[in-house]
Design a protein around this motif. Structure first.
Motif, PDB file in Angstrom:
ATOM      1  N   GLU A  49      -4.623   5.426   2.995  1.00 55.67           N
ATOM      2  CA  GLU A  49      -4.469   6.845   2.651  1.00 55.67           C
ATOM      3  C   GLU A  49      -5.670   7.662   3.160  1.00 55.67           C
ATOM      4  O   GLU A  49      -5.498   8.746   3.725  1.00 55.67           O
ATOM      5  N   ILE A  50      -6.880   7.154   2.961  1.00 57.17           N
ATOM      6  CA  ILE A  50      -8.100   7.856   3.402  1.00 57.17           C
ATOM      7  C   ILE A  50      -8.137   7.951   4.928  1.00 57.17           C
ATOM      8  O   ILE A  50      -8.444   9.006   5.494  1.00 57.17           O
ATOM      9  N   VAL A  51      -7.812   6.842   5.603  1.00 59.21           N
ATOM     10  CA  VAL A  51      -7.806   6.846   7.072  1.00 59.21           C
ATOM     11  C   VAL A  51      -6.769   7.835   7.584  1.00 59.21           C
ATOM     12  O   VAL A  51      -7.048   8.648   8.473  1.00 59.21           O
ATOM     13  N   ASP A  52      -5.566   7.809   7.038  1.00 59.66           N
ATOM     14  CA  ASP A  52      -4.520   8.719   7.494  1.00 59.66           C
ATOM     15  C   ASP A  52      -4.882  10.185   7.260  1.00 59.66           C
ATOM     16  O   ASP A  52      -4.559  11.046   8.088  1.00 59.66           O
ATOM     17  N   ALA A  53      -5.555  10.487   6.172  1.00 58.85           N
ATOM     18  CA  ALA A  53      -5.996  11.869   5.922  1.00 58.85           C
ATOM     19  C   ALA A  53      -7.015  12.303   6.976  1.00 58.85           C
ATOM     20  O   ALA A  53      -6.954  13.427   7.491  1.00 58.85           O
ATOM     21  N   LYS A  54      -7.954  11.417   7.325  1.00 56.35           N
ATOM     22  CA  LYS A  54      -8.944  11.744   8.355  1.00 56.35           C
ATOM     23  C   LYS A  54      -8.270  11.897   9.712  1.00 56.35           C
ATOM     24  O   LYS A  54      -8.587  12.808  10.477  1.00 56.35           O
TER      25      LYS A  54
END
Length: 143
Positions: A102-107
């Motif tokens: 989720e964090i990677v996809d947001a970045k």
């Protein structure tokens, strides 16, 4: 003994464009921070009365190396031999896998808004990363 100073130099067709892109991505600025280091004096002397560079970016804390986007006439050809890896998860393996994704996809979504492109996503049982291209096609990874 003198301390080794270094900068990362990246070939570019449009140095100002890449400096703006990577400055936003890394939180760097177009002028060296004021300090009493040798490299600060080196770069300040090259500003020539200007407030900032359009082809170089600097860590605002002065701890990380500067980046110089050097203008070249030819376009990028082939795969990079060197690339940046960005870790918005801080490589914290204590985070649940789904949260890291989720964090990677947001970045990645933020980077696409800035002008990057997704090349591919790699997913395994314990890893997830996204290979991207900056505005001139240079590869970098987000994991």
């Amino acid at each position: 003994m003198l301390m080794m100073f270094w900068q990362l130099t990246i070939d570019a067709n449009d140095p100002a464009r890449l400096a703006r892109f990577w400055g936003q991505v890394l939180g760097y600025q177009p002028a060296p921070p004021e300090s009493d280091t040798t490299w600060w004096a080196h770069y300040r002397g090259r500003l020539g009365g200007r407030d900032a560079f359009d082809d170089r970016i600097f860590d605002p804390d002065g701890r990380k190396p500067p980046l110089w986007f050097q203008e070249v006439p030819e376009s990028k050809a082939g795969k990079n031999r060197l690339h940046l890896d960005l870790y918005p998860t801080a490589r914290d393996d204590s985070l649940p896998y789904d949260r890291r994704v989720e964090i990677v996809d947001a970045k990645v979504a933020e980077l696409v808004e800035l002008g990057a492109n997704v090349r591919r996503r790699e997913r395994g049982d314990s890893y997830y990363f996204v290979v991207m291209h900056d505005p001139e096609g240079n590869e970098f990874c987000v994991s």
